[in-house]
Design an enzyme around this catalytic site. Structure first.
Site, PDB file in Angstrom:
ATOM      1  N   HIS A  58       0.843  -1.200   0.000  1.00  0.00           N
ATOM      2  CA  HIS A  58       0.000   0.000   0.000  1.00  0.00           C
ATOM      3  C   HIS A  58       0.872   1.242   0.000  1.00  0.00           C
ATOM      4  O   HIS A  58       2.091   1.152   0.136  1.00  0.00           O
ATOM      5  CB  HIS A  58      -1.014  -0.015   1.144  1.00  0.00           C
ATOM      6  CG  HIS A  58      -0.431   0.123   2.519  1.00  0.00           C
ATOM      7  ND1 HIS A  58       0.354  -0.838   3.105  1.00  0.00           N
ATOM      8  CD2 HIS A  58      -0.524   1.119   3.441  1.00  0.00           C
ATOM      9  CE1 HIS A  58       0.710  -0.451   4.313  1.00  0.00           C
ATOM     10  NE2 HIS A  58       0.194   0.748   4.546  1.00  0.00           N
ATOM     11  N   HIS A 106       1.452   3.967   1.896  1.00  0.00           N
ATOM     12  CA  HIS A 106       2.005   4.753   3.007  1.00  0.00           C
ATOM     13  C   HIS A 106       3.532   4.829   2.949  1.00  0.00           C
ATOM     14  O   HIS A 106       4.208   3.871   2.582  1.00  0.00           O
ATOM     15  CB  HIS A 106       1.551   4.168   4.348  1.00  0.00           C
ATOM     16  CG  HIS A 106       0.105   4.442   4.623  1.00  0.00           C
ATOM     17  ND1 HIS A 106      -0.640   3.691   5.505  1.00  0.00           N
ATOM     18  CD2 HIS A 106      -0.744   5.382   4.126  1.00  0.00           C
ATOM     19  CE1 HIS A 106      -1.883   4.161   5.554  1.00  0.00           C
ATOM     20  NE2 HIS A 106      -1.972   5.181   4.715  1.00  0.00           N
ATOM     21  N   ASP A 111       5.902   4.758   5.138  1.00  0.00           N
ATOM     22  CA  ASP A 111       6.750   3.813   5.873  1.00  0.00           C
ATOM     23  C   ASP A 111       6.833   2.459   5.151  1.00  0.00           C
ATOM     24  O   ASP A 111       7.533   1.553   5.605  1.00  0.00           O
ATOM     25  CB  ASP A 111       6.282   3.648   7.327  1.00  0.00           C
ATOM     26  CG  ASP A 111       4.884   3.069   7.480  1.00  0.00           C
ATOM     27  OD1 ASP A 111       3.981   3.490   6.740  1.00  0.00           O
ATOM     28  OD2 ASP A 111       4.689   2.179   8.344  1.00  0.00           O
ATOM     29  N   HIS A 112       6.132   2.335   4.011  1.00  0.00           N
ATOM     30  CA  HIS A 112       6.178   1.111   3.203  1.00  0.00           C
ATOM     31  C   HIS A 112       6.797   1.352   1.829  1.00  0.00           C
ATOM     32  O   HIS A 112       7.093   0.399   1.109  1.00  0.00           O
ATOM     33  CB  HIS A 112       4.767   0.521   3.044  1.00  0.00           C
ATOM     34  CG  HIS A 112       4.160   0.156   4.360  1.00  0.00           C
ATOM     35  ND1 HIS A 112       3.948  -1.141   4.756  1.00  0.00           N
ATOM     36  CD2 HIS A 112       3.766   0.930   5.411  1.00  0.00           C
ATOM     37  CE1 HIS A 112       3.440  -1.151   5.986  1.00  0.00           C
ATOM     38  NE2 HIS A 112       3.323   0.095   6.405  1.00  0.00           N
ATOM     39  N   HIS A 131      -7.515  -0.713   5.408  1.00  0.00           N
ATOM     40  CA  HIS A 131      -6.491   0.205   5.936  1.00  0.00           C
ATOM     41  C   HIS A 131      -6.295   1.333   4.913  1.00  0.00           C
ATOM     42  O   HIS A 131      -6.342   2.515   5.260  1.00  0.00           O
ATOM     43  CB  HIS A 131      -5.208  -0.572   6.176  1.00  0.00           C
ATOM     44  CG  HIS A 131      -4.053   0.253   6.671  1.00  0.00           C
ATOM     45  ND1 HIS A 131      -4.036   0.870   7.891  1.00  0.00           N
ATOM     46  CD2 HIS A 131      -2.868   0.576   6.080  1.00  0.00           C
ATOM     47  CE1 HIS A 131      -2.892   1.524   8.036  1.00  0.00           C
ATOM     48  NE2 HIS A 131      -2.167   1.363   6.949  1.00  0.00           N
ATOM     49  N   ASP A 163      -0.199  -3.773   6.313  1.00  0.00           N
ATOM     50  CA  ASP A 163      -0.868  -3.234   7.504  1.00  0.00           C
ATOM     51  C   ASP A 163      -2.325  -3.665   7.577  1.00  0.00           C
ATOM     52  O   ASP A 163      -3.167  -2.952   8.134  1.00  0.00           O
ATOM     53  CB  ASP A 163      -0.813  -1.697   7.498  1.00  0.00           C
ATOM     54  CG  ASP A 163       0.573  -1.157   7.836  1.00  0.00           C
ATOM     55  OD1 ASP A 163       1.474  -1.957   8.162  1.00  0.00           O
ATOM     56  OD2 ASP A 163       0.743   0.074   7.771  1.00  0.00           O
ATOM     57  N   HIS A 172       4.423  -4.574  11.017  1.00  0.00           N
ATOM     58  CA  HIS A 172       4.776  -3.871  12.263  1.00  0.00           C
ATOM     59  C   HIS A 172       4.840  -4.836  13.445  1.00  0.00           C
ATOM     60  O   HIS A 172       4.086  -5.809  13.507  1.00  0.00           O
ATOM     61  CB  HIS A 172       3.739  -2.783  12.601  1.00  0.00           C
ATOM     62  CG  HIS A 172       3.755  -1.612  11.665  1.00  0.00           C
ATOM     63  ND1 HIS A 172       4.545  -0.496  11.866  1.00  0.00           N
ATOM     64  CD2 HIS A 172       3.071  -1.388  10.521  1.00  0.00           C
ATOM     65  CE1 HIS A 172       4.341   0.375  10.888  1.00  0.00           C
ATOM     66  NE2 HIS A 172       3.444  -0.144  10.051  1.00  0.00           N
TER      67      HIS A 172
HETATM   68 FE    FE Z   1       2.688   0.909   8.206  1.00  0.00          FE
HETATM   69 ZN    ZN Z   2       0.033   1.757   6.536  1.00  0.00          ZN
END
Ligand code: FE
Ligand code: ZN
Length: 257
Positions: free
Chosen positions: A52, A54, A56-57, A108, A130, A168
């Site tokens: 996805h 985001h 942090d990915h 998400h 996530d 995570h």
């Molecule tokens: Fe994340």
């Molecule tokens: Zn995420």
């Protein structure tokens, strides 16, 4: 095949799968730990799988592509660093000579996908980003409770032995919440102390297995009588409405300390 969760940021895992020659990485929010992992394994990065959009990915995608020439696969319905090969539910991509089935898991984010391979050295393997965490699930930023419930049902239908690679390390806080939802779930109490021991030695609690998650994860257990009763007690959720029960548990988790 070696499977390794590379820690990044506060609590992310960037999953690296490699056979000593070639490698794939999932959701590289940062390039540096991946480049270090590749050097250590003496492996060439063949593919980057993104679940996805985001940051942090995806934060390390450009740098990794530039450094390695790896092919990037990502959800067709989301904007991730171009160029990438867009994928959607029902597609199968090949990486490390293995088939990776793409599963649509909106909730998400609106276009979130998961990657599943049925036989990696004899066991199935799932990268779920996530969407599903050990003992929990992702927050609903772009989807409805009914969508997320359907997505989790899709994942929960995978075989018990499936290794579940979440993005995570949220397991302990998830399991403490899960214990409040189902204080009578002995598997859960047992698993919490197992995971506390792992974390006290700074070891990852992941991968989990789908069989384990079905026993302990309240978000996969929203039809269990004890979970339904907890949802009713929380916000008078209609026990006959599966999405409402799911929504109540998700809301409760948001405010649980
Ligand atoms: Fe994340
Ligand atoms: Zn995420």
């Amino acid at each position: 095949m070696k499977l390794l969760p590379l820690p990044a940021f506060q609590d992310n895992y960037l999953w690296l799968l490699q056979d000593g020659q070639r490698a794939l990485v999932v959701d590289p929010g940062d390039a540096e730990p991946v480049l270090a992992g590749l050097r250590q394994a003496a492996a060439r990065l063949e593919a980057i799988l993104v679940t996805h959009h985001h940051g942090d990915h995806t934060g390390g995608v450009q740098a990794l592509r530039a450094a390695t020439g790896a092919v990037v696969y990502g959800p067709a319905r989301e904007s991730i660093p171009s160029p990438f090969e867009p994928v959607a539910g029902g597609d199968t991509v090949t990486a490390l000579g293995l088939p990776w089935q793409v599963i649509d898991v909106p909730g998400h984010t609106a276009g979130h996908v998961a990657y599943y391979s049925p036989d990696v050295d004899g066991t199935p393997l799932l990268f779920c980003g996530d969407t599903l965490f050990s003992g929990g699930c992702g927050r609903l930023f772009e989807g409805t409770p009914a969508q997320m419930l359907a997505s989790l049902d899709r994942l929960a239908a995978l075989p018990d032995a499936t290794r579940v690679c979440c993005a995570h390390e949220y397991t302990l806080s998830n399991l403490r919440f899960a214990r409040a939802v189902e204080p009578g779930n002995e598997n859960l109490i047992h698993y919490l102390s197992h995971c506390e021991a792992l974390r006290s030695r700074h070891q990852p609690t992941l991968p989990s297995t789908m069989g384990q998650e079905r026993q302990i994860n309240p978000f996969l257990r929203t039809r269990e009588p004890e979970v339904v009763r907890a949802a009713q007690a929380f916000n008078s959720a209609d026990p006959g409405d599966e999405a409402a029960v799911f929504a109540a548990i998700r809301l409760w988790k948001n405010e649980f300390k």
